[in-house]
Design a protein around this motif. Structure first.
Motif, short mmCIF file in Angstrom:
data_model
loop_
_atom_site.label_atom_id
_atom_site.label_comp_id
_atom_site.label_asym_id
_atom_site.label_seq_id
_atom_site.Cartn_x
_atom_site.Cartn_y
_atom_site.Cartn_z
N HIS A 57 12.11 3.60 3.22
CA HIS A 57 12.60 4.38 2.08
C HIS A 57 12.88 3.36 0.98
O HIS A 57 13.61 2.40 1.19
CB HIS A 57 13.88 5.12 2.45
N TYR A 59 13.52 2.68 -3.37
CA TYR A 59 13.77 3.22 -4.70
C TYR A 59 12.60 2.95 -5.63
O TYR A 59 11.80 2.05 -5.40
CB TYR A 59 15.06 2.64 -5.29
N TYR A 90 18.53 11.98 -7.78
CA TYR A 90 19.60 11.11 -8.25
C TYR A 90 20.61 11.88 -9.10
O TYR A 90 21.70 11.42 -9.33
CB TYR A 90 19.04 9.96 -9.09
N VAL A 108 15.82 0.91 4.60
CA VAL A 108 16.10 1.49 3.29
C VAL A 108 16.27 0.33 2.31
O VAL A 108 17.10 -0.57 2.53
CB VAL A 108 17.37 2.37 3.30
N CYS A 110 17.47 -0.64 -1.28
CA CYS A 110 18.41 -0.03 -2.23
C CYS A 110 18.46 -0.77 -3.56
O CYS A 110 18.45 -1.99 -3.59
CB CYS A 110 19.82 -0.06 -1.64
N GLY A 123 25.95 0.69 -7.27
CA GLY A 123 24.62 1.19 -7.58
C GLY A 123 24.58 1.88 -8.92
O GLY A 123 25.33 1.56 -9.84
N TYR A 129 22.64 6.51 -2.41
CA TYR A 129 22.34 5.58 -1.31
C TYR A 129 23.49 5.45 -0.33
O TYR A 129 23.26 5.27 0.87
CB TYR A 129 21.87 4.23 -1.86
N ASP A 130 24.73 5.55 -0.78
CA ASP A 130 25.86 5.53 0.17
C ASP A 130 25.77 6.72 1.12
O ASP A 130 25.98 6.59 2.33
CB ASP A 130 27.19 5.53 -0.57
N LEU A 133 22.64 6.22 3.48
CA LEU A 133 22.89 5.23 4.53
C LEU A 133 23.89 5.72 5.56
O LEU A 133 23.76 5.43 6.75
CB LEU A 133 23.34 3.91 3.91
N ALA A 140 19.81 -1.63 5.79
CA ALA A 140 19.74 -1.53 4.34
C ALA A 140 19.58 -2.91 3.70
O ALA A 140 20.33 -3.83 4.02
CB ALA A 140 21.00 -0.88 3.80
#
Length: 185
Positions: A57, A59, A90, A108, A110, A123, A129-130, A133, A140
């Motif tokens: 995954h 971004y 988002y 992931v 990030c 971020g 993302y928090d 995850l 991560a």
């Protein structure tokens, strides 16, 4: 009442830090962004977690973030499955992150505005993302420029929902979150 005041302070503290580092990153020229992004990606591609990951995954970089174009190209070249979140996710309720559960994601990657050496991350400010995850429990990796790392300073007071990175990759070094598993590598 004290807890509410502390939460408000943390929110303001994060907003100020985010603004400062976003402005700093905004000042980077295109050549510097491309050069440093290429080095960060090369560093990532040498990591065991990248080599072994089958489903990633990642971004989609915006502005002067570490560019993920090479990450996406290299994943495709290697036959890795890649998941890129839709832009609208988002901006919506974090509950929509649930669509990524049970997809077998190994890694992931990030984005971050600023990190510290304890691998805490600020971020984009939406919590995507928090939440991701915390739901996946997946390894991560944060990608950053050296200028985005706060060294020898207290970054911010992580809140219960803040998830630190397992690894941070910059153009100058790789930083791992120490765990008993990391000691075995």
């Amino acid at each position: 009442m004290v807890q509410i005041r502390n939460e408000m302070y943390k929110s303001v503290e994060k907003k100020i830090l985010r603004g400062k580092y976003l402005e700093q990153r905004k000042q980077m020229d295109v050549e510097d962004v491309n050069r440093k992004s290429n080095i960060v990606c090369k560093q990532l591609f040498e990591q065991r977690v990248w080599i072994e990951a089958k489903k990633i995954h990642c971004y989609k970089s915006i502005g002067n973030e570490v560019s993920t174009v090479k990450v996406l190209e290299e994943a495709k070249r290697l036959g890795k499955e890649i998941i890129v979140p839709e832009e609208h996710l988002y901006k919506v309720e974090p509950a929509y992150v649930r669509q990524y559960q049970d997809k077998g994601i190994d890694l992931v990657i990030c984005p971050g505005v600023v990190f510290d050496l304890e691998l805490n991350r600020l971020g984009r400010g939406k919590g995507f993302y928090d939440i991701l995850l915390s739901q996946l429990g997946t390894y991560a990796v944060g990608l950053a420029y050296e200028e985005q790392i706060v060294k020898g300073e207290y970054l911010f007071s992580p809140e219960g929902h803040d998830i630190p990175m397992d690894m941070l990759v910059t153009e100058e070094y790789i930083c791992l979150l120490y765990t008993s598993d990391a000691a075995d590598e």
